[in-house]
Design a protein around this motif. Structure first.
Motif, PDB file in Angstrom:
ATOM      1  N   HIS A  25     -11.262  -2.409   2.792  1.00 49.40           N
ATOM      2  CA  HIS A  25     -10.119  -2.980   3.511  1.00 49.40           C
ATOM      3  C   HIS A  25      -8.893  -2.083   3.350  1.00 49.40           C
ATOM      4  O   HIS A  25      -8.207  -1.751   4.329  1.00 49.40           O
ATOM      5  CB  HIS A  25      -9.866  -4.401   2.982  1.00 49.40           C
ATOM      6  CG  HIS A  25      -8.550  -4.989   3.367  1.00 49.40           C
ATOM      7  ND1 HIS A  25      -8.038  -6.116   2.740  1.00 49.40           N
ATOM      8  CD2 HIS A  25      -7.614  -4.645   4.281  1.00 49.40           C
ATOM      9  CE1 HIS A  25      -6.884  -6.428   3.266  1.00 49.40           C
ATOM     10  NE2 HIS A  25      -6.591  -5.544   4.190  1.00 49.40           N
ATOM     11  N   PHE A  26      -8.621  -1.662   2.126  1.00 48.28           N
ATOM     12  CA  PHE A  26      -7.468  -0.790   1.863  1.00 48.28           C
ATOM     13  C   PHE A  26      -7.598   0.537   2.605  1.00 48.28           C
ATOM     14  O   PHE A  26      -6.640   1.002   3.240  1.00 48.28           O
ATOM     15  CB  PHE A  26      -7.355  -0.538   0.358  1.00 48.28           C
ATOM     16  CG  PHE A  26      -6.350   0.527   0.007  1.00 48.28           C
ATOM     17  CD1 PHE A  26      -4.992   0.258  -0.013  1.00 48.28           C
ATOM     18  CD2 PHE A  26      -6.780   1.823  -0.290  1.00 48.28           C
ATOM     19  CE1 PHE A  26      -4.066   1.243  -0.324  1.00 48.28           C
ATOM     20  CE2 PHE A  26      -5.863   2.816  -0.599  1.00 48.28           C
ATOM     21  CZ  PHE A  26      -4.506   2.528  -0.614  1.00 48.28           C
ATOM     22  N   LEU A  27      -8.769   1.159   2.548  1.00 50.37           N
ATOM     23  CA  LEU A  27      -8.957   2.468   3.174  1.00 50.37           C
ATOM     24  C   LEU A  27      -8.833   2.394   4.701  1.00 50.37           C
ATOM     25  O   LEU A  27      -8.190   3.242   5.320  1.00 50.37           O
ATOM     26  CB  LEU A  27     -10.320   3.043   2.781  1.00 50.37           C
ATOM     27  CG  LEU A  27     -10.477   3.428   1.299  1.00 50.37           C
ATOM     28  CD1 LEU A  27     -11.906   3.872   1.019  1.00 50.37           C
ATOM     29  CD2 LEU A  27      -9.486   4.528   0.919  1.00 50.37           C
ATOM     30  N   LYS A  78       1.866  -4.678   2.817  1.00 45.03           N
ATOM     31  CA  LYS A  78       1.647  -5.751   1.848  1.00 45.03           C
ATOM     32  C   LYS A  78       0.166  -6.069   1.716  1.00 45.03           C
ATOM     33  O   LYS A  78      -0.345  -6.289   0.609  1.00 45.03           O
ATOM     34  CB  LYS A  78       2.417  -6.999   2.281  1.00 45.03           C
ATOM     35  CG  LYS A  78       2.198  -8.223   1.399  1.00 45.03           C
ATOM     36  CD  LYS A  78       2.665  -7.993  -0.028  1.00 45.03           C
ATOM     37  CE  LYS A  78       2.506  -9.253  -0.866  1.00 45.03           C
ATOM     38  NZ  LYS A  78       2.853  -9.030  -2.286  1.00 45.03           N
ATOM     39  N   SER A  79      -0.541  -6.070   2.846  1.00 40.88           N
ATOM     40  CA  SER A  79      -1.981  -6.333   2.802  1.00 40.88           C
ATOM     41  C   SER A  79      -2.721  -5.239   2.043  1.00 40.88           C
ATOM     42  O   SER A  79      -3.658  -5.525   1.279  1.00 40.88           O
ATOM     43  CB  SER A  79      -2.525  -6.449   4.227  1.00 40.88           C
ATOM     44  OG  SER A  79      -3.902  -6.719   4.224  1.00 40.88           O
ATOM     45  N   MET A  80      -2.305  -3.977   2.224  1.00 42.25           N
ATOM     46  CA  MET A  80      -2.947  -2.877   1.499  1.00 42.25           C
ATOM     47  C   MET A  80      -2.688  -2.975  -0.001  1.00 42.25           C
ATOM     48  O   MET A  80      -3.598  -2.757  -0.813  1.00 42.25           O
ATOM     49  CB  MET A  80      -2.432  -1.536   2.035  1.00 42.25           C
ATOM     50  CG  MET A  80      -2.915  -1.187   3.423  1.00 42.25           C
ATOM     51  SD  MET A  80      -2.605   0.551   3.860  1.00 42.25           S
ATOM     52  CE  MET A  80      -0.826   0.628   3.705  1.00 42.25           C
ATOM     53  N   ILE A  90       2.045 -13.856  -2.509  1.00 46.23           N
ATOM     54  CA  ILE A  90       3.285 -13.485  -1.847  1.00 46.23           C
ATOM     55  C   ILE A  90       4.251 -14.645  -2.056  1.00 46.23           C
ATOM     56  O   ILE A  90       3.868 -15.815  -1.937  1.00 46.23           O
ATOM     57  CB  ILE A  90       3.078 -13.190  -0.342  1.00 46.23           C
ATOM     58  CG1 ILE A  90       4.391 -12.738   0.310  1.00 46.23           C
ATOM     59  CG2 ILE A  90       2.492 -14.380   0.390  1.00 46.23           C
ATOM     60  CD1 ILE A  90       4.219 -12.233   1.741  1.00 46.23           C
ATOM     61  N   SER A  91       5.486 -14.347  -2.412  1.00 43.93           N
ATOM     62  CA  SER A  91       6.452 -15.409  -2.705  1.00 43.93           C
ATOM     63  C   SER A  91       6.769 -16.206  -1.442  1.00 43.93           C
ATOM     64  O   SER A  91       6.547 -15.741  -0.312  1.00 43.93           O
ATOM     65  CB  SER A  91       7.738 -14.818  -3.286  1.00 43.93           C
ATOM     66  OG  SER A  91       8.428 -14.058  -2.298  1.00 43.93           O
TER      67      SER A  91
END
Length: 314
Positions: A25-27, A78-80, A90-91
């Protein structure tokens, strides 16, 4: 009275809890994000540096590229971070701000696409009036109006959603804060808020969409009467990409926001937001520049000047 505890943070569940899939997902998001940054930044630089591109169409294109940079930056970084750091939180205020900017940039882009449709309508259907109507002042006013309308819409839309009490659970079945999954977490009746949001979305989206498609009906009626094949090709090549962007952006957004909420989140609920939150900022530079002779000529010019400067300093 029941004891209710206010939510102070949300947990974005993302696509998977499996570590290998989170890294994937990050990549994937990293590649997509870098591609969007490079493509849109390149258009901004080219339009700014090349005086041949200082026209209303490219002014709007440059503004859209900047909006795309802001739009994708509201959610993807933020998702990464959550994926690579193996966390989901997440606040409450962070969620509010993310959703506010996401909707503001998205609706501002829809308004800007409407202005671009009007620009193409004047250029093709009323070329003698084009220079008079689409002057610098009018272009700046239309761009500023897009930003202001997006901000106002976001205040009304997000403010209405976050006026609800959230008492738990706080698990958002999405990779960013979006209104449909957030409304499912409220501990009060959300029906009035849903109706309010739908009416807002229909009014804003319907007006923009109707204006865009009516403009293109007039454009296509004019284009088919152009005697030369080259003239018809040039007109279609500048208009069809715009229509593709609008259809993808508006169609997927309306589908997600208007469909009935399901109790159990599906794969479709996770993937459809990708089509309106991530795909447009990546596709826009490709669609608008891949077959655009002026953009490609400006790119070759910048490359040539950069090569000459590099040779000079060696």
């Amino acid at each position: 009275m029941t004891n209710q505890t206010s939510v102070t943070e949300f947990h974005l569940l993302g696509f998977s809890d499996i570590r290998e899939l989170q890294i994937l997902h990050f990549l994937v998001f990293l590649i997509v994000y870098v591609a969007a940054l490079m493509g849109n930044f390149l258009i901004i630089v080219l339009v700014t540096l090349d005086h041949h591109l200082h026209s209303p169409m490219y002014f709007f294109l440059k503004n859209m590229s900047f909006l795309d940079l802001c739009y994708i930056s509201a959610t993807v970084p933020k998702s990464m971070v959550n994926a690579i750091m193996h966390r989901h939180s997440i606040s409450f205020h962070g969620c509010f701000l993310q959703l506010f900017f996401f909707i503001m940039f998205g609706t501002a882009e829809l308004a800007l696409l409407t202005g671009m449709a009007y620009d193409r309508y004047l250029a093709i259907c009323s070329p003698l009036r084009y220079r008079t109507v689409m002057n610098n002042r009018a272009c700046v006013q239309m761009a500023a109006g897009s930003w202001l309308s997006g901000a106002l819409y976001s205040v009304l839309h997000v403010g209405n959603s976050f006026s609800l009490p959230f008492c738990g659970p706080n698990f958002v079945h999405q990779f960013f804060c979006d209104i449909p999954p957030l409304l499912q977490l409220s501990c009060s009746d959300t029906q009035p808020n849903k109706v309010h949001n739908i009416v807002l979305a229909l009014c804003y989206g319907f007006i923009c969409s109707i204006f865009i498609f009516v403009s293109y009906i007039h454009i296509f009626n004019t284009v088919v009467r152009i005697p030369s094949a080259e003239g018809r090709y040039r007109a279609f090549s500048t208009c069809l990409p715009h229509l593709i962007v609008v259809s993808l952006f508006v169609g997927t957004g309306f589908f997600m926001y208007m469909k009935p909420n399901s109790r159990a989140p599906s794969t479709q609920d996770m993937l459809v937001p990708v089509l309106y939150a991530i795909v447009p900022p990546v596709l826009n530079p490709i669609i608008y520049s891949l077959r655009n002779k002026e953009i490609k000529a400006a790119l070759r010019k910048v490359k040539r000047q950069g090569w000459n400067m590099a040779t000079y300093f060696q």
